[in-house]
Design a protein around this motif. Structure first.
Motif, PDB file in Angstrom:
ATOM      1  N   SER A   1     -14.444 -12.775   3.026  1.00  0.00           N
ATOM      2  CA  SER A   1     -13.886 -12.238   4.227  1.00  0.00           C
ATOM      3  C   SER A   1     -14.593 -12.570   5.558  1.00  0.00           C
ATOM      4  O   SER A   1     -14.062 -12.523   6.661  1.00  0.00           O
ATOM      5  N   PHE A   2     -16.078 -12.868   5.422  1.00  0.00           N
ATOM      6  CA  PHE A   2     -16.792 -13.187   6.477  1.00  0.00           C
ATOM      7  C   PHE A   2     -16.236 -14.825   7.019  1.00  0.00           C
ATOM      8  O   PHE A   2     -15.994 -14.984   7.877  1.00  0.00           O
ATOM      9  N   ILE A   3     -15.926 -15.560   5.808  1.00  0.00           N
ATOM     10  CA  ILE A   3     -15.416 -17.085   6.226  1.00  0.00           C
ATOM     11  C   ILE A   3     -14.053 -16.863   6.938  1.00  0.00           C
ATOM     12  O   ILE A   3     -13.918 -17.559   8.007  1.00  0.00           O
ATOM     13  N   ALA A   4     -13.317 -15.749   6.392  1.00  0.00           N
ATOM     14  CA  ALA A   4     -11.713 -15.692   7.090  1.00  0.00           C
ATOM     15  C   ALA A   4     -12.196 -15.265   8.483  1.00  0.00           C
ATOM     16  O   ALA A   4     -11.163 -15.813   9.371  1.00  0.00           O
ATOM     17  N   ALA A   5     -13.158 -14.380   8.959  1.00  0.00           N
ATOM     18  CA  ALA A   5     -13.339 -14.059  10.188  1.00  0.00           C
ATOM     19  C   ALA A   5     -13.750 -15.336  10.844  1.00  0.00           C
ATOM     20  O   ALA A   5     -13.164 -15.335  12.089  1.00  0.00           O
TER      21      ALA A   5
ATOM     22  N   LEU B   1     -20.261 -22.670   7.675  1.00  0.00           N
ATOM     23  CA  LEU B   1     -20.882 -23.872   6.750  1.00  0.00           C
ATOM     24  C   LEU B   1     -21.991 -23.109   5.883  1.00  0.00           C
ATOM     25  O   LEU B   1     -22.316 -23.033   4.708  1.00  0.00           O
ATOM     26  N   LEU B   2     -22.923 -22.276   6.799  1.00  0.00           N
ATOM     27  CA  LEU B   2     -24.144 -21.427   6.131  1.00  0.00           C
ATOM     28  C   LEU B   2     -23.639 -20.582   5.053  1.00  0.00           C
ATOM     29  O   LEU B   2     -24.437 -20.158   4.042  1.00  0.00           O
ATOM     30  N   ALA B   3     -22.469 -19.966   5.324  1.00  0.00           N
ATOM     31  CA  ALA B   3     -22.012 -18.957   4.382  1.00  0.00           C
ATOM     32  C   ALA B   3     -21.622 -19.362   3.122  1.00  0.00           C
ATOM     33  O   ALA B   3     -21.912 -18.947   2.030  1.00  0.00           O
ATOM     34  N   VAL B   4     -21.290 -20.854   3.037  1.00  0.00           N
ATOM     35  CA  VAL B   4     -21.037 -21.700   1.896  1.00  0.00           C
ATOM     36  C   VAL B   4     -22.347 -22.099   0.989  1.00  0.00           C
ATOM     37  O   VAL B   4     -22.494 -21.920   0.070  1.00  0.00           O
ATOM     38  N   LYS B   5     -23.072 -22.753   2.125  1.00  0.00           N
ATOM     39  CA  LYS B   5     -24.152 -23.398   1.672  1.00  0.00           C
ATOM     40  C   LYS B   5     -25.239 -22.537   1.012  1.00  0.00           C
ATOM     41  O   LYS B   5     -26.313 -22.894   0.000  1.00  0.00           O
ATOM     42  N   TYR B   6     -25.529 -21.232   1.518  1.00  0.00           N
ATOM     43  CA  TYR B   6     -26.521 -20.263   1.042  1.00  0.00           C
ATOM     44  C   TYR B   6     -25.941 -19.254   0.399  1.00  0.00           C
ATOM     45  O   TYR B   6     -26.815 -18.226   0.351  1.00  0.00           O
ATOM     46  N   ALA B   7     -24.737 -19.282  -0.099  1.00  0.00           N
ATOM     47  CA  ALA B   7     -24.130 -18.265  -0.764  1.00  0.00           C
ATOM     48  C   ALA B   7     -24.869 -17.992  -2.152  1.00  0.00           C
ATOM     49  O   ALA B   7     -25.246 -19.049  -2.764  1.00  0.00           O
ATOM     50  N   GLN B   8     -25.299 -16.743  -2.418  1.00  0.00           N
ATOM     51  CA  GLN B   8     -25.741 -16.312  -3.620  1.00  0.00           C
ATOM     52  C   GLN B   8     -24.668 -15.990  -4.727  1.00  0.00           C
ATOM     53  O   GLN B   8     -24.097 -14.783  -4.587  1.00  0.00           O
ATOM     54  N   GLY B   9     -24.145 -17.032  -5.314  1.00  0.00           N
ATOM     55  CA  GLY B   9     -22.818 -16.864  -6.005  1.00  0.00           C
ATOM     56  C   GLY B   9     -21.595 -17.124  -5.312  1.00  0.00           C
ATOM     57  O   GLY B   9     -21.759 -18.154  -4.411  1.00  0.00           O
ATOM     58  N   GLU B  10     -20.665 -16.350  -5.442  1.00  0.00           N
ATOM     59  CA  GLU B  10     -19.483 -16.543  -4.453  1.00  0.00           C
ATOM     60  C   GLU B  10     -19.643 -16.321  -3.207  1.00  0.00           C
ATOM     61  O   GLU B  10     -19.917 -15.310  -2.647  1.00  0.00           O
TER      62      GLU B  10
ATOM     63  N   HIS C   1     -22.360 -34.712  20.095  1.00  0.00           N
ATOM     64  CA  HIS C   1     -22.670 -33.338  19.967  1.00  0.00           C
ATOM     65  C   HIS C   1     -21.381 -32.428  19.295  1.00  0.00           C
ATOM     66  O   HIS C   1     -21.427 -31.934  18.310  1.00  0.00           O
ATOM     67  N   GLY C   2     -20.353 -32.737  20.092  1.00  0.00           N
ATOM     68  CA  GLY C   2     -19.115 -32.017  19.733  1.00  0.00           C
ATOM     69  C   GLY C   2     -18.562 -32.305  18.220  1.00  0.00           C
ATOM     70  O   GLY C   2     -18.384 -31.558  17.556  1.00  0.00           O
ATOM     71  N   ALA C   3     -18.495 -33.789  17.955  1.00  0.00           N
ATOM     72  CA  ALA C   3     -18.214 -34.103  16.580  1.00  0.00           C
ATOM     73  C   ALA C   3     -18.960 -33.495  15.489  1.00  0.00           C
ATOM     74  O   ALA C   3     -18.515 -33.336  14.434  1.00  0.00           O
ATOM     75  N   ALA C   4     -20.287 -33.555  15.657  1.00  0.00           N
ATOM     76  CA  ALA C   4     -21.150 -33.113  14.611  1.00  0.00           C
ATOM     77  C   ALA C   4     -20.794 -31.557  14.489  1.00  0.00           C
ATOM     78  O   ALA C   4     -20.445 -31.052  13.351  1.00  0.00           O
ATOM     79  N   VAL C   5     -20.717 -30.796  15.736  1.00  0.00           N
ATOM     80  CA  VAL C   5     -20.253 -29.439  15.553  1.00  0.00           C
ATOM     81  C   VAL C   5     -19.234 -28.972  14.542  1.00  0.00           C
ATOM     82  O   VAL C   5     -18.810 -28.260  13.993  1.00  0.00           O
ATOM     83  N   ILE C   6     -17.831 -30.003  15.169  1.00  0.00           N
ATOM     84  CA  ILE C   6     -16.760 -29.771  14.439  1.00  0.00           C
ATOM     85  C   ILE C   6     -16.545 -30.152  13.029  1.00  0.00           C
ATOM     86  O   ILE C   6     -15.716 -29.595  12.461  1.00  0.00           O
ATOM     87  N   SER C   7     -17.546 -30.906  12.841  1.00  0.00           N
ATOM     88  CA  SER C   7     -17.453 -31.362  11.287  1.00  0.00           C
ATOM     89  C   SER C   7     -17.925 -30.353  10.206  1.00  0.00           C
ATOM     90  O   SER C   7     -17.501 -30.531   9.126  1.00  0.00           O
ATOM     91  N   TRP C   8     -18.848 -29.331  10.838  1.00  0.00           N
ATOM     92  CA  TRP C   8     -19.502 -28.519   9.776  1.00  0.00           C
ATOM     93  C   TRP C   8     -18.469 -27.714   8.908  1.00  0.00           C
ATOM     94  O   TRP C   8     -18.610 -27.514   8.019  1.00  0.00           O
ATOM     95  N   PRO C   9     -17.393 -27.004   9.869  1.00  0.00           N
ATOM     96  CA  PRO C   9     -16.647 -26.312   8.749  1.00  0.00           C
ATOM     97  C   PRO C   9     -15.990 -27.128   7.443  1.00  0.00           C
ATOM     98  O   PRO C   9     -15.461 -26.464   6.725  1.00  0.00           O
ATOM     99  N   LYS C  10     -15.935 -28.517   7.725  1.00  0.00           N
ATOM    100  CA  LYS C  10     -15.413 -29.276   6.666  1.00  0.00           C
ATOM    101  C   LYS C  10     -16.063 -29.068   5.461  1.00  0.00           C
ATOM    102  O   LYS C  10     -15.583 -28.827   4.344  1.00  0.00           O
ATOM    103  N   GLY C  11     -17.518 -28.734   5.726  1.00  0.00           N
ATOM    104  CA  GLY C  11     -18.448 -28.486   4.528  1.00  0.00           C
ATOM    105  C   GLY C  11     -17.973 -27.191   3.751  1.00  0.00           C
ATOM    106  O   GLY C  11     -18.494 -27.060   2.653  1.00  0.00           O
TER     107      GLY C  11
END
Length: 202
Positions: free
Chosen positions: A124-128, A111-120, A161-171
């Motif tokens: 590769s990090f997201i895939a990992a 989620l943070l990799a998308v939210k705070y990305a500077q540009g694209e 707790h669990g549903a909140a955590v698992i919802s993050w990748p949807k973003g």
């Protein structure tokens, strides 16, 4: 009165949902993750990690979201949002820790990799992170195919707790179509009326 430090778009959300469900009055002190207020001397005196949430209940100052949830259910729940037997309690801890230890870091990092990305975003990090999720999500999928909730056959703090955590990748665009039971569980918990009540505070 209980104080909850953290905004509705932080882990404080799950704490407020639990307090609302239990009917416990509280004061919310809105704070955003990584904000200057979380690095203030006053806040660091409460929570030396500088992270959210923090709960203050009388003389008790407690941080770490799951510790807060367990405490609230045990002190104020009277059986609500908690399980009924020691065996079910062990199961609740098992699934809570499984989500924390195996899924929470890649879920948040994605989620943070998308939210705070500077540009694209760094694909590769997201895939990992996606690869880690795909290793452990099948375990949760099998469990939730046979149960509507994580433990005890009823709604508990572990579900918030669990549903909140698992919802993050949807973003971050993660596709849950291969995990329909997980997807239904997250949607069901996120659709509880208390969730909308807390979101409206933001």
């Amino acid at each position: 009165m209980i104080k909850v430090y953290g905004g509705v778009y932080s882990r404080a959300n799950m704490v407020m949902c639990v307090l609302e469900t239990l009917g416990v009055a509280y004061e919310n002190i809105p704070m955003a993750p990584r904000s200057e207020s979380t690095r203030s001397p006053e806040y660091l005196a409460l929570n030396p990690t500088g992270k959210l949430p923090t709960l203050v209940d009388g003389e008790l100052v407690l941080w770490e979201s799951q510790a807060i949830l367990f405490y609230l259910a045990r002190k104020y729940g009277g059986g609500v949002l908690w399980v009924d037997t020691l065996e079910q309690e062990a199961d609740l801890y098992r699934w809570s820790l499984f989500i924390s230890n195996q899924l929470e870091v890649p879920a948040l990092d994605m989620l943070l990799a998308v939210k705070y990305a500077q540009g694209e975003p760094d694909q590769s990090f997201i895939a990992a992170q996606k690869q880690i999720l795909e290793r452990f999500l099948p375990v949760l999928e099998v469990h939730l195919q046979n149960s509507e909730y994580l433990a005890g056959g009823k709604l508990t703090v572990a579900d918030f707790h669990g549903a909140a955590v698992i919802s993050w990748p949807k973003g971050a665009g993660f596709d849950y179509s291969a995990y329909p039971a997980v997807d239904r569980w997250v949607s069901r918990i996120q659709a509880l009326p208390v969730q909308e009540k807390v979101r409206q505070q933001g």
